[in-house]
Write a protein that holds these residues in place. Structure first.
Motif, PDB file in Angstrom:
ATOM      1  N   LYS A  36      -1.803  56.085   5.917  1.00 47.06           N
ATOM      2  CA  LYS A  36      -3.149  55.501   6.035  1.00 47.06           C
ATOM      3  C   LYS A  36      -3.774  55.373   4.655  1.00 47.06           C
ATOM      4  O   LYS A  36      -3.652  56.259   3.827  1.00 47.06           O
ATOM      5  CB  LYS A  36      -4.059  56.371   6.905  1.00 47.06           C
ATOM      6  N   ARG A  81      -7.282  43.784   4.523  1.00 43.87           N
ATOM      7  CA  ARG A  81      -6.281  43.427   5.541  1.00 43.87           C
ATOM      8  C   ARG A  81      -4.910  44.091   5.349  1.00 43.87           C
ATOM      9  O   ARG A  81      -3.947  43.693   5.968  1.00 43.87           O
ATOM     10  CB  ARG A  81      -6.131  41.921   5.584  1.00 43.87           C
ATOM     11  N   THR A 116      -1.885  55.532  -0.300  1.00 47.39           N
ATOM     12  CA  THR A 116      -1.535  55.841   1.081  1.00 47.39           C
ATOM     13  C   THR A 116      -0.935  57.234   1.177  1.00 47.39           C
ATOM     14  O   THR A 116       0.002  57.557   0.462  1.00 47.39           O
ATOM     15  CB  THR A 116      -0.514  54.816   1.616  1.00 47.39           C
ATOM     16  N   ARG A 142      -1.779  46.401   5.772  1.00 47.94           N
ATOM     17  CA  ARG A 142      -1.154  47.035   6.936  1.00 47.94           C
ATOM     18  C   ARG A 142      -0.233  48.149   6.454  1.00 47.94           C
ATOM     19  O   ARG A 142       0.369  48.047   5.392  1.00 47.94           O
ATOM     20  CB  ARG A 142      -0.370  46.019   7.757  1.00 47.94           C
ATOM     21  N   ASN A 143      -0.136  49.194   7.252  1.00 51.20           N
ATOM     22  CA  ASN A 143       0.753  50.301   6.898  1.00 51.20           C
ATOM     23  C   ASN A 143       2.175  49.989   7.371  1.00 51.20           C
ATOM     24  O   ASN A 143       2.444  48.905   7.892  1.00 51.20           O
ATOM     25  CB  ASN A 143       0.225  51.632   7.444  1.00 51.20           C
ATOM     26  N   SER A 144       3.068  50.942   7.221  1.00 47.32           N
ATOM     27  CA  SER A 144       4.464  50.705   7.600  1.00 47.32           C
ATOM     28  C   SER A 144       4.648  50.520   9.103  1.00 47.32           C
ATOM     29  O   SER A 144       5.674  50.007   9.540  1.00 47.32           O
ATOM     30  CB  SER A 144       5.350  51.841   7.094  1.00 47.32           C
ATOM     31  N   ASP A 145       3.651  50.911   9.879  1.00 53.71           N
ATOM     32  CA  ASP A 145       3.679  50.691  11.330  1.00 53.71           C
ATOM     33  C   ASP A 145       2.970  49.391  11.709  1.00 53.71           C
ATOM     34  O   ASP A 145       2.679  49.156  12.877  1.00 53.71           O
ATOM     35  CB  ASP A 145       3.004  51.856  12.067  1.00 53.71           C
ATOM     36  N   LYS A 146       2.655  48.577  10.707  1.00 53.66           N
ATOM     37  CA  LYS A 146       1.978  47.279  10.882  1.00 53.66           C
ATOM     38  C   LYS A 146       0.550  47.414  11.399  1.00 53.66           C
ATOM     39  O   LYS A 146      -0.006  46.509  11.986  1.00 53.66           O
ATOM     40  CB  LYS A 146       2.779  46.337  11.816  1.00 53.66           C
ATOM     41  N   GLN A 147      -0.076  48.569  11.170  1.00 56.98           N
ATOM     42  CA  GLN A 147      -1.464  48.802  11.597  1.00 56.98           C
ATOM     43  C   GLN A 147      -2.409  48.512  10.441  1.00 56.98           C
ATOM     44  O   GLN A 147      -2.106  48.818   9.289  1.00 56.98           O
ATOM     45  CB  GLN A 147      -1.656  50.250  12.036  1.00 56.98           C
ATOM     46  N   SER A 148      -3.553  47.956  10.773  1.00 54.29           N
ATOM     47  CA  SER A 148      -4.591  47.670   9.785  1.00 54.29           C
ATOM     48  C   SER A 148      -5.792  48.570  10.050  1.00 54.29           C
ATOM     49  O   SER A 148      -5.855  49.266  11.067  1.00 54.29           O
ATOM     50  CB  SER A 148      -5.018  46.208   9.889  1.00 54.29           C
ATOM     51  N   MET A 171      -8.554  52.743   5.996  1.00 53.06           N
ATOM     52  CA  MET A 171      -8.145  53.060   7.370  1.00 53.06           C
ATOM     53  C   MET A 171      -8.821  54.339   7.853  1.00 53.06           C
ATOM     54  O   MET A 171      -9.230  54.432   9.015  1.00 53.06           O
ATOM     55  CB  MET A 171      -6.621  53.178   7.462  1.00 53.06           C
ATOM     56  N   ASP A 219      -7.228  47.842  13.345  1.00 57.52           N
ATOM     57  CA  ASP A 219      -6.512  48.505  14.444  1.00 57.52           C
ATOM     58  C   ASP A 219      -7.013  49.941  14.640  1.00 57.52           C
ATOM     59  O   ASP A 219      -7.218  50.385  15.769  1.00 57.52           O
ATOM     60  CB  ASP A 219      -5.003  48.521  14.193  1.00 57.52           C
TER      61      ASP A 219
END
Length: 145
Positions: free
Chosen positions: A89, A115, A85, A117-123, A93, A126
């Motif tokens: 991202k 599946r 990451t 998710r990053n630290s902003d809870k986005q996958s 992503m 998303d």
């Protein structure tokens, strides 16, 4: 005061850890020159985060952004991390963001976690929805069936 100091230290160390991408590597990826890429890849830089235009990218994520298909394939063959990451991202992503379906499929073959998710809870899903990457949306949804 200690908390503030450690927070500032963490932010500074995060930005200090990313190095500027050199013009040779950038040019190699922009022209998708896999022969020159092989000369530039080292065990120290293959998974590093590089600064470019206010963001950070690994060589793999930059190859996705620039649609450098041959360089992307070489980086996968050289075992570049498919989970690293940078800029909050993962490579998957970025594939979702730029609607790179073939690259997304290659990342899955290489063992990427779909599946995550990053630290902003986005996958990745998303990002695919945000950037209207319809092929990626369908591809990711096919794993939920």
């Amino acid at each position: 005061m200690k908390t503030l100091f450690f927070t500032i230290l963490l932010v500074v160390s995060t930005y200090a850890s990313a190095q500027e991408i050199n013009s040779d590597i950038k040019s190699v990826l922009e022209t998708d020159n896999v022969t020159e890429l092989k000369k530039q890849i080292t065990s120290k830089n293959i998974n590093s985060c590089f600064k470019l235009e206010e963001s950070e990218y690994t060589l793999l994520t930059l190859s996705i952004k620039l649609n450098a298909k041959s360089c992307f394939a070489e980086l996968i063959a050289q075992n570049a991390s498919v989970e690293k990451t940078c800029n909050n991202k993962t490579p998957f992503m970025y594939a979702a963001k730029y609607n790179r379906l073939a690259m997304a499929k290659d990342l899955v073959k290489a063992g990427v976690q779909i599946r995550v998710r990053n630290s902003d809870k986005q996958s990745a899903l998303d990002f695919a929805k945000k950037y209207e990457s319809k092929e990626i949306i369908e591809y990711i949804k096919s794993f939920n069936q």
